[in-house]
Enzyme design. Structure first.
Site, PDB file in Angstrom:
ATOM      1  N   LYS A 136       0.828  -1.219   0.000  1.00  0.00           N
ATOM      2  CA  LYS A 136       0.000   0.000   0.000  1.00  0.00           C
ATOM      3  C   LYS A 136       0.863   1.270   0.000  1.00  0.00           C
ATOM      4  O   LYS A 136       0.603   2.200  -0.739  1.00  0.00           O
ATOM      5  CB  LYS A 136      -0.932   0.022   1.224  1.00  0.00           C
ATOM      6  CG  LYS A 136      -1.848  -1.184   1.344  1.00  0.00           C
ATOM      7  CD  LYS A 136      -2.873  -1.012   2.466  1.00  0.00           C
ATOM      8  CE  LYS A 136      -2.280  -0.932   3.852  1.00  0.00           C
ATOM      9  NZ  LYS A 136      -1.604  -2.173   4.319  1.00  0.00           N
TER      10      LYS A 136
ATOM     11  N   ARG B 210      -9.083   1.581   9.707  1.00  0.00           N
ATOM     12  CA  ARG B 210      -8.709   0.196   9.965  1.00  0.00           C
ATOM     13  C   ARG B 210      -9.747  -0.520  10.822  1.00  0.00           C
ATOM     14  O   ARG B 210      -9.576  -1.706  11.110  1.00  0.00           O
ATOM     15  CB  ARG B 210      -7.392   0.159  10.704  1.00  0.00           C
ATOM     16  CG  ARG B 210      -6.239  -0.448   9.886  1.00  0.00           C
ATOM     17  CD  ARG B 210      -5.002  -0.105  10.641  1.00  0.00           C
ATOM     18  NE  ARG B 210      -3.865  -0.917  10.460  1.00  0.00           N
ATOM     19  CZ  ARG B 210      -2.747  -0.495   9.891  1.00  0.00           C
ATOM     20  NH1 ARG B 210      -2.683   0.677   9.340  1.00  0.00           N
ATOM     21  NH2 ARG B 210      -1.694  -1.268   9.866  1.00  0.00           N
TER      22      ARG B 210
ATOM     23  N   ARG C   1      12.528  -7.141   5.713  1.00  0.00           N
ATOM     24  CA  ARG C   1      12.676  -5.691   5.517  1.00  0.00           C
ATOM     25  C   ARG C   1      13.657  -5.105   6.542  1.00  0.00           C
ATOM     26  O   ARG C   1      13.650  -5.487   7.708  1.00  0.00           O
ATOM     27  CB  ARG C   1      11.310  -5.029   5.681  1.00  0.00           C
ATOM     28  CG  ARG C   1      11.328  -3.530   5.437  1.00  0.00           C
ATOM     29  CD  ARG C   1       9.963  -2.994   5.139  1.00  0.00           C
ATOM     30  NE  ARG C   1       9.065  -3.052   6.287  1.00  0.00           N
ATOM     31  CZ  ARG C   1       7.807  -2.617   6.249  1.00  0.00           C
ATOM     32  NH1 ARG C   1       7.306  -2.140   5.124  1.00  0.00           N
ATOM     33  NH2 ARG C   1       7.047  -2.690   7.320  1.00  0.00           N
TER      34      ARG C   1
ATOM     35  N   ARG D 129      12.477  -3.129  12.016  1.00  0.00           N
ATOM     36  CA  ARG D 129      11.419  -2.541  12.827  1.00  0.00           C
ATOM     37  C   ARG D 129      10.932  -3.580  13.831  1.00  0.00           C
ATOM     38  O   ARG D 129      10.795  -4.749  13.490  1.00  0.00           O
ATOM     39  CB  ARG D 129      10.243  -2.137  11.919  1.00  0.00           C
ATOM     40  CG  ARG D 129      10.220  -0.678  11.566  1.00  0.00           C
ATOM     41  CD  ARG D 129       9.254  -0.388  10.445  1.00  0.00           C
ATOM     42  NE  ARG D 129       7.874  -0.814  10.702  1.00  0.00           N
ATOM     43  CZ  ARG D 129       6.856  -0.598   9.873  1.00  0.00           C
ATOM     44  NH1 ARG D 129       7.073   0.053   8.734  1.00  0.00           N
ATOM     45  NH2 ARG D 129       5.645  -1.015  10.139  1.00  0.00           N
TER      46      ARG D 129
ATOM     47  N   ARG E 249      -0.018  -9.011  13.595  1.00  0.00           N
ATOM     48  CA  ARG E 249      -0.608  -7.931  12.785  1.00  0.00           C
ATOM     49  C   ARG E 249      -1.571  -8.510  11.749  1.00  0.00           C
ATOM     50  O   ARG E 249      -2.628  -7.925  11.475  1.00  0.00           O
ATOM     51  CB  ARG E 249       0.493  -7.123  12.084  1.00  0.00           C
ATOM     52  CG  ARG E 249       1.300  -6.263  13.038  1.00  0.00           C
ATOM     53  CD  ARG E 249       2.612  -5.791  12.413  1.00  0.00           C
ATOM     54  NE  ARG E 249       2.429  -4.789  11.390  1.00  0.00           N
ATOM     55  CZ  ARG E 249       3.377  -4.443  10.510  1.00  0.00           C
ATOM     56  NH1 ARG E 249       4.556  -5.038  10.523  1.00  0.00           N
ATOM     57  NH2 ARG E 249       3.138  -3.527   9.614  1.00  0.00           N
TER      58      ARG E 249
HETATM   59  P1  AMP Z   1       1.374   0.271   9.318  1.00  0.00           P
HETATM   60  O1  AMP Z   1       2.730   0.825   9.030  1.00  0.00           O
HETATM   61  O2  AMP Z   1       0.278   0.966   8.551  1.00  0.00           O
HETATM   62  O3  AMP Z   1       1.299  -1.231   9.223  1.00  0.00           O
HETATM   63  O4  AMP Z   1       1.085   0.635  10.861  1.00  0.00           O
HETATM   64  C1  AMP Z   1       1.937   0.226  11.893  1.00  0.00           C
HETATM   65  C2  AMP Z   1       1.170   0.160  13.211  1.00  0.00           C
HETATM   66  O5  AMP Z   1       0.643   1.458  13.526  1.00  0.00           O
HETATM   67  C3  AMP Z   1      -0.020  -0.760  13.232  1.00  0.00           C
HETATM   68  O6  AMP Z   1       0.348  -2.110  13.497  1.00  0.00           O
HETATM   69  C4  AMP Z   1      -0.848  -0.151  14.366  1.00  0.00           C
HETATM   70  O7  AMP Z   1      -0.317  -0.468  15.633  1.00  0.00           O
HETATM   71  C5  AMP Z   1      -0.640   1.335  14.140  1.00  0.00           C
HETATM   72  N1  AMP Z   1      -1.656   1.901  13.217  1.00  0.00           N
HETATM   73  C6  AMP Z   1      -1.442   2.422  11.972  1.00  0.00           C
HETATM   74  N2  AMP Z   1      -2.583   2.865  11.435  1.00  0.00           N
HETATM   75  C7  AMP Z   1      -3.562   2.628  12.352  1.00  0.00           C
HETATM   76  C8  AMP Z   1      -4.966   2.824  12.380  1.00  0.00           C
HETATM   77  N3  AMP Z   1      -5.627   3.375  11.342  1.00  0.00           N
HETATM   78  N4  AMP Z   1      -5.635   2.443  13.500  1.00  0.00           N
HETATM   79  C9  AMP Z   1      -4.998   1.894  14.552  1.00  0.00           C
HETATM   80  N5  AMP Z   1      -3.686   1.646  14.589  1.00  0.00           N
HETATM   81  C10 AMP Z   1      -2.953   2.010  13.496  1.00  0.00           C
END
Ligand code: AMP
Length: 213
Positions: free
Chosen positions: A13, A85, A124, A157, A168
């Site tokens: 994404k 989300r 990664r 990370r 996740r």
């Molecule tokens: P991502 O890089 O988008 O996978 O986000 C990394 C982490 O940030 C996720 O595993 C969540 O802990 C938090 N996060 C990101 N976006 C959201 C969202 N819209 N709602 C809740 N937690 C989020």
């Protein structure tokens, strides 16, 4: 135009959102990036969000919504990467947009198998200094574990460790996948095959965006 990118972590994404913003000037809004920045800067939000993120859980809706809604309203064309989300976030987004006579225009669903996600994300590596991203197998740095751009030692990370990735993915299936039905009912959903290469996938997205311009 307001676009939503929906799909599990590691589906591409962020990469696709960057391409769209480069070519069409969309503002790329990644809640994950914004939260990581808040954690890095130890802001009040970052301090609250860190424990959820390290575990692979979602940060509570009210924190994410407060962080993001103002910014969405400031822009004409946005691509939302990783937001909404949950159903709560989707309803709240709809509400706030409605007050400004707007709505989400299209939702792209990035479909991909869990095992591909695990391979992509667990390999990664990122540079903690300049943000460059590598993959141990698919795009390794020239010198093992060292950033090509600035020479800093690369890190993994916390949430790219395999057990956290699996968590996740589980959270995605449990809390986010129901948004597929939500947006299907609204006739906004476009499914993509995320196993495709970056350029082919971008071609599909671009076509759908241009069809609407
Ligand atoms: P991502 O890089 O988008 O996978 O986000 C990394 C982490 O940030 C996720 O595993 C969540 O802990 C938090 N996060 C990101 N976006 C959201 C969202 N819209 N709602 C809740 N937690 C989020």
């Amino acid at each position: 135009m307001i676009l939503v990118f929906l799909g599990p972590p590691g589906a591409g994404k962020g990469t696709q959102a960057k391409l769209l913003s480069q070519e069409f000037g969309f503002r790329h809004i990644s809640t994950g990036d914004m939260l990581r920045e808040a954690v890095k800067n130890k802001t009040p939000l970052g301090l609250k969000a860190k424990e959820y993120m390290d575990r692979g859980d979602l940060v509570p809706d009210e924190l994410v919504i407060a962080m993001v809604e103002e910014i969405i309203l400031q822009e004409k064309d946005v691509v939302l990467d990783g937001f909404p989300r949950t159903i709560g976030q989707a309803l709240s987004l709809k509400d706030v947009l409605k007050k400004h006579a707007k709505d989400v225009d299209k939702v792209f669903l990035f479909d991909i198998d869990d095992e591909i996600v695990v391979e992509r994300l667990s390999g990664r590596r990122v540079c903690p200094n300049c943000g460059s991203v590598y993959h141990v197998k698919f795009s390794p740095p020239k010198k093992d574990e060292i950033c090509d751009v600035c020479g800093t030692k690369l890190i993994q990370r916390e949430d790219d460790k395999e057990e956290v990735i699996r968590r996740r993915l589980e959270v995605y299936r449990r809390q986010t996948a129901e948004l597929v039905d939500f947006y299907k009912k609204e006739n906004k959903l476009i499914s993509l095959d995320s196993r495709k290469g970056i350029e082919d996938l971008y071609g599909d997205i671009k076509k759908a965006v241009e069809d609407d311009c």
